[in-house]
Design a protein around this motif. Structure first.
Motif, PDB file in Angstrom:
ATOM      1  N   ALA A   1       0.907  -1.316   0.058  1.00  0.00           N
ATOM      2  CA  ALA A   1      -0.112  -0.037   0.114  1.00  0.00           C
ATOM      3  C   ALA A   1       0.852   1.088  -0.060  1.00  0.00           C
ATOM      4  O   ALA A   1       0.554   2.108  -0.970  1.00  0.00           O
ATOM      5  CB  ALA A   1      -0.900  -0.042   1.166  1.00  0.00           C
TER       6      ALA A   1
ATOM      7  N   ASN B   1      -0.676  -5.158 -10.154  1.00  0.00           N
ATOM      8  CA  ASN B   1      -1.013  -4.321  -9.246  1.00  0.00           C
ATOM      9  C   ASN B   1      -0.032  -3.052  -9.564  1.00  0.00           C
ATOM     10  O   ASN B   1      -0.648  -1.973  -9.603  1.00  0.00           O
ATOM     11  CB  ASN B   1      -0.999  -4.534  -7.955  1.00  0.00           C
ATOM     12  CG  ASN B   1      -1.979  -5.831  -7.754  1.00  0.00           C
ATOM     13  OD1 ASN B   1      -2.631  -6.122  -8.526  1.00  0.00           O
ATOM     14  ND2 ASN B   1      -1.851  -6.493  -6.538  1.00  0.00           N
TER      15      ASN B   1
ATOM     16  N   GLY C   1      -6.105   7.781  -7.664  1.00  0.00           N
ATOM     17  CA  GLY C   1      -6.394   7.319  -6.392  1.00  0.00           C
ATOM     18  C   GLY C   1      -7.305   5.898  -6.661  1.00  0.00           C
ATOM     19  O   GLY C   1      -7.142   5.041  -6.188  1.00  0.00           O
ATOM     20  N   THR C   2      -8.186   6.257  -7.688  1.00  0.00           N
ATOM     21  CA  THR C   2      -8.978   4.847  -8.088  1.00  0.00           C
ATOM     22  C   THR C   2      -8.033   3.755  -8.489  1.00  0.00           C
ATOM     23  O   THR C   2      -8.217   2.767  -8.333  1.00  0.00           O
ATOM     24  CB  THR C   2      -9.837   5.170  -9.385  1.00  0.00           C
ATOM     25  OG1 THR C   2     -10.800   6.120  -8.955  1.00  0.00           O
ATOM     26  CG2 THR C   2     -10.609   3.913  -9.647  1.00  0.00           C
TER      27      THR C   2
ATOM     28  N   VAL D   1      -4.948   3.300  -7.417  1.00  0.00           N
ATOM     29  CA  VAL D   1      -4.146   2.797  -6.157  1.00  0.00           C
ATOM     30  C   VAL D   1      -5.268   2.085  -5.452  1.00  0.00           C
ATOM     31  O   VAL D   1      -4.808   0.815  -5.019  1.00  0.00           O
ATOM     32  CB  VAL D   1      -3.796   3.988  -5.371  1.00  0.00           C
ATOM     33  CG1 VAL D   1      -3.567   3.378  -3.904  1.00  0.00           C
ATOM     34  CG2 VAL D   1      -2.582   4.732  -6.020  1.00  0.00           C
ATOM     35  N   ALA D   2      -6.366   2.129  -5.341  1.00  0.00           N
ATOM     36  CA  ALA D   2      -7.477   1.516  -4.706  1.00  0.00           C
ATOM     37  C   ALA D   2      -7.869   0.197  -5.230  1.00  0.00           C
ATOM     38  O   ALA D   2      -7.811  -0.751  -4.819  1.00  0.00           O
ATOM     39  CB  ALA D   2      -8.874   2.275  -4.501  1.00  0.00           C
ATOM     40  N   LEU D   3      -7.866   0.215  -6.800  1.00  0.00           N
ATOM     41  CA  LEU D   3      -8.148  -0.903  -7.379  1.00  0.00           C
ATOM     42  C   LEU D   3      -7.015  -1.806  -7.258  1.00  0.00           C
ATOM     43  O   LEU D   3      -7.032  -3.141  -7.042  1.00  0.00           O
ATOM     44  CB  LEU D   3      -8.097  -0.704  -9.209  1.00  0.00           C
ATOM     45  CG  LEU D   3      -8.367  -1.768  -9.678  1.00  0.00           C
ATOM     46  CD1 LEU D   3      -9.828  -2.458  -9.365  1.00  0.00           C
ATOM     47  CD2 LEU D   3      -8.495  -1.450 -11.412  1.00  0.00           C
TER      48      LEU D   3
ATOM     49  N   TYR E   1      -4.826  -2.016  -4.813  1.00  0.00           N
ATOM     50  CA  TYR E   1      -4.704  -2.632  -3.347  1.00  0.00           C
ATOM     51  C   TYR E   1      -6.020  -3.706  -3.165  1.00  0.00           C
ATOM     52  O   TYR E   1      -5.734  -4.510  -2.488  1.00  0.00           O
ATOM     53  CB  TYR E   1      -4.967  -1.358  -2.313  1.00  0.00           C
ATOM     54  CG  TYR E   1      -5.005  -1.741  -0.991  1.00  0.00           C
ATOM     55  CD1 TYR E   1      -3.723  -2.117  -0.507  1.00  0.00           C
ATOM     56  CD2 TYR E   1      -5.971  -1.857   0.065  1.00  0.00           C
ATOM     57  CE1 TYR E   1      -3.352  -2.521   0.644  1.00  0.00           C
ATOM     58  CE2 TYR E   1      -5.888  -2.373   0.993  1.00  0.00           C
ATOM     59  CZ  TYR E   1      -4.442  -2.622   1.588  1.00  0.00           C
ATOM     60  OH  TYR E   1      -4.089  -2.866   2.902  1.00  0.00           O
ATOM     61  N   VAL E   2      -7.097  -3.619  -3.800  1.00  0.00           N
ATOM     62  CA  VAL E   2      -8.180  -4.376  -3.685  1.00  0.00           C
ATOM     63  C   VAL E   2      -7.867  -5.715  -4.452  1.00  0.00           C
ATOM     64  O   VAL E   2      -8.055  -6.859  -3.828  1.00  0.00           O
ATOM     65  CB  VAL E   2      -9.524  -3.946  -4.420  1.00  0.00           C
ATOM     66  CG1 VAL E   2     -10.318  -4.949  -4.417  1.00  0.00           C
ATOM     67  CG2 VAL E   2      -9.851  -2.666  -3.492  1.00  0.00           C
TER      68      VAL E   2
END
Length: 112
Positions: A3, A53, A102-103, A105-107, A109-110
């Motif tokens: 992260a 990722n 940010g999307t 990064v979030a994707l 991380y998920v």
């Protein structure tokens, strides 16, 4: 650790955009060159983190900045068409760049 790496990659792209590195426009601010430079940094992390990722974060972070870079082609063209200051357009597009990066990064991380 992953992260932090994702956030660092996304933040580095925005910092390069806002820190005045646009005077090397053809060298640093171009998305493909930014990905290449970041690729040298993340090469040592590829054994610990899934490369897909990292690729998602790198691509979304650098392409989001293409829409917000003051001297990038989309902003320059939009500035000429709308008769607005390129810096004003950069500040208008910066929330989109932050959300898009940010999307990514979030994707990433998920998908860990």
């Amino acid at each position: 650790m992953a992260a932090f790496l994702f956030l660092f990659i996304g933040t580095a792209a925005v910092v390069h955009l806002l820190a005045g590195l646009n005077f090397f426009e053809a060298i640093i601010a171009h998305p493909l060159v930014m990905i290449s430079m970041q690729g040298l940094f993340v090469e040592s992390f590829l054994q610990d983190v899934n490369p897909v990722n990292i690729a998602i974060v790198m691509v979304t972070a650098t392409l989001a900045n293409d829409a917000a870079g003051t001297f990038n082609v989309p902003i320059t063209m939009m500035s000429q068409y709308t008769k607005r200051n390129p810096y004003q357009l950069t500040w208008w597009n910066l929330p989109f760049a932050l959300m898009f990066g940010g999307t990514g990064v979030a994707l990433a991380y998920v998908l860990l």
